[in-house]
Design an enzyme around this catalytic site. Structure first.
Site, mmCIF file in Angstrom:
data_model
loop_
_atom_site.group_PDB
_atom_site.id
_atom_site.type_symbol
_atom_site.label_atom_id
_atom_site.label_comp_id
_atom_site.label_asym_id
_atom_site.label_seq_id
_atom_site.Cartn_x
_atom_site.Cartn_y
_atom_site.Cartn_z
ATOM 1 N N LYS A 240 -3.511 7.666 -12.460
ATOM 2 C CA LYS A 240 -3.464 8.958 -11.771
ATOM 3 C C LYS A 240 -2.714 8.814 -10.453
ATOM 4 C CE LYS A 240 -6.351 10.974 -8.884
ATOM 5 N NZ LYS A 240 -5.349 11.634 -8.050
ATOM 6 N N CYS B 197 -0.282 0.526 4.662
ATOM 7 C CA CYS B 197 -1.605 -0.071 4.891
ATOM 8 C C CYS B 197 -1.492 -1.305 5.774
ATOM 9 C CB CYS B 197 -2.276 -0.399 3.560
ATOM 10 S SG CYS B 197 -1.249 -1.395 2.475
ATOM 11 N N GLY C 176 -6.100 3.160 -1.718
ATOM 12 C CA GLY C 176 -6.239 4.393 -0.946
ATOM 13 C C GLY C 176 -7.114 4.156 0.266
ATOM 14 N N GLU D 59 -8.148 -1.689 -2.830
ATOM 15 C CA GLU D 59 -7.162 -1.994 -1.774
ATOM 16 C C GLU D 59 -7.217 -0.817 -0.811
ATOM 17 O OE1 GLU D 59 -5.641 -4.687 -1.430
ATOM 18 O OE2 GLU D 59 -5.435 -5.621 -3.392
ATOM 19 N N GLU E 225 -7.449 3.735 12.197
ATOM 20 C CA GLU E 225 -6.166 3.583 11.491
ATOM 21 C C GLU E 225 -5.386 4.889 11.653
ATOM 22 O OE1 GLU E 225 -6.135 3.845 7.151
ATOM 23 O OE2 GLU E 225 -4.624 2.289 7.081
#
Ligand code: NAD
Length: 474
Positions: free
Chosen positions: A169, A276, A220, A242, A374
């Site tokens: 997806k 990331c 994500g 992750e 973040e």
């Protein structure tokens, strides 16, 4: 009228009655329509993957390798069309979209060469014990919007090599290039082995909780990762997570200012900071702080922010409105707290497109939101430090543990610091380099499990130990 892209289920290109719009973040125009799948389409995709698993898992590994290599070839051959489409939906400049597309082709090809060998545990007069790796079954892959193609491919390639089949997806924000690749590989991959379905975020939990999916591989946010873990706990699915990061880059006093300024800039601002493993906190030794921060600021002023399809753009728009609002909120928070801006900080709300100017903050406090959270955008805080122990403690003072970097002429000292950072990856004198042969994964709330390398491949398998007692029947 924008093009309608189709999903790949059981080797067929299919659509749904209702579709979702995909926007170009550079101008907020609709650039494609994609199927809005729900439970029925998911069930069909999972059933196809389950049927295909029977044959695919028994297909000799060298034949599976050939299929994976063919996928790499298709991406490579259609690279120009794909990178242009990627810029249109994701926003990244053409040069960076090229790197993602051709990098993904290279990654897939490299991963196809990996080998999961059997391991002999005991070979004695009494018994022979061997560990073999068995594919787990049907994998659900869930992908974010920052590197949609690379993330999809780093799930598809090892899943297929291990003998698993996959239902993937893409993010609802960036499904187009992945769907175009699905269309291109339709006749290269046996029906049902790779299925790509699109839907809103609400499709995610249906995948996580689907009783006939054996494993989830997810990239994500940490917040979504926690929901995945909860959903997957219902039937104890295996999961690889992750997740986010708040990576620290540490610049020691002996670093060559002229050499590192530009590299530090791109370690934070590539893909408009939406990586990331981007440097999200840069700690500079006090002896060179003024000189280096000025050099980074001077370089930043030479970089063009704009539409990624325009010549010369270095930093594109933020990928979507939600993330744009979040980055604007962090900038506003910095302003209202009186932190000093070295560059940028003024978002122009007029016009279309999710543009945030390159923004660099001058030594904000450690508890500033822009340091502690973040940011995932083109906003970077530079901070001063005095001693190695102090900066290691500050770098580790985070719930995240994804990556980090140390910059120094003294690589021995750099490695010594690297070994004390609580992260899955640390670079000394470079950044963002990931090898298809080395495990990539996070510590703490950056997730667990690995992608890439043998460790990454093993995540799609379970260990089966077969022990034969010798001479027991004679
Ligand atoms: P996100 O978590 O919002 O979405 C990721 C994917 O999960 C999308 O496909 C989304 O539709 C789906 N999803 C949303 N809710 C779900 C749910 N409840 N159950 C299952 N699936 C669900 O993340 P994002 O905003 O697309 O990506 C940005 C984040 O991803 C950042 O935090 C970034 O650091 C992280 N990221 C991590 C890595 C890594 O390798 N560690 C790489 C890239 C991005």
């Amino acid at each position: 009228m924008p093009e309608t892209y189709r999903n790949l289920i059981d080797g067929e290109l299919v659509t749904t009655d209702t579709t979702m719009e995909v926007l170009n973040p550079a101008n907020e125009q609709v650039v494609g329509l994609v199927p809005a799948c729900g439970k029925d389409e998911l069930d069909r995709a999972v059933a196809a993957a389950r049927r295909a698993f029977k044959t695919w898992s028994k297909t000799p590994v060298d034949d599976r390798r050939k299929v994976i290599q063919a996928i790499a070839g298709v991406i490579q051959e259609n690279g120009e069309e794909l990178f242009r489409l990627l810029t249109t939906e994701q926003g990244k400049p053409h040069s960076q979209a090229q790197m993602e597309i051709f990098g993904a082709a290279g990654l897939v090809a490299a991963q196809s060469t990996l080998n999961l060998e059997d391991v002999i545990n005991e070979d004695s007069d009494t018994r022979l014990s061997r560990t073999r790796r068995v594919p787990v079954g049907v994998v659900g892959g869930i992908v974010p919007w920052n590197f949609p193609v690379m993330m999809a491919m780093q799930k598809i390639a090892p899943a297929l090599l291990s003998g698993c089949t996959i239902v993937l997806k893409p993010s609802p924000f960036t499904p187009l290039t992945t769907l175009r690749i699905a269309e291109l590989i339709k006749d290269v991959v046996p029906a049902g082995v790779v299925n790509v379905i699109t839907g809103e975020d609400s499709l995610g939990p249906l995948i996580t909780e689907h009783p006939d999916i054996d494993k989830i591989t997810f990239t994500g946010s940490t917040a979504t990762g926690k929901k995945i873990m909860e959903g997957a706990s219902k039937d104890l699915k295996r999961i690889t997570l992750e997740l986010g990061g708040n990576d620290a880059s540490i610049v020691l006093p002996d670093a060559d200012v002229a050499k590192v300024a530009e590299q530090l800039f791109w370690s934070s601002f590539s893909n408009a900071g939406q990586i990331c493993v981007a440097a999200k906190r840069i700690y500079i030794h006090e002896d060179i702080y003024d000189e280096l921060s000025q050099a980074i600021a001077d370089y930043a002023k030479t970089v063009k922010v704009g539409d990624g399809s325009e010549q010369g753009t270095g930093v594109g728009p933020i990928q979507n409105k939600k993330q744009f609002d979040r980055v604007c909120e962090l900038i506003e928070d910095a302003r209202s707290n009186g932190y000093k801006f070295l560059v940028g900080g003024e978002v122009d709300p007029s016009g279309s497109g999710y543009y945030v100017p390159i923004t660099i903050l001058d030594n904000p406090p450690e508890d500033a939101r822009i340091v502690a959270e973040e940011q995932f955008g083109p906003v970077m805080p530079l901070m001063k430090f005095s001693t190695d122990d102090e900066v290691i403690a500050r770098a580790n003072n985070s719930d995240y543990g994804l990556a980090g970097a140390v910059w120094t002429k003294d690589t021995e000292r750099g490695v010594k610091i690297a070994e004390q950072l609580e992260t899955g990856t640390v670079w000394v004198n470079e950044f963002l380099h990931l090898s298809p042969f080395a495990p990539f994964g996070g510590h703490k709330q950056s997730g667990f499990g690995a992608e890439y390398g043998i460790e990454g491949l093993k995540e799609f398998t379970y260990a089966q130990v077969i022990t034969v007692k010798r001479d027991a029947m004679v």
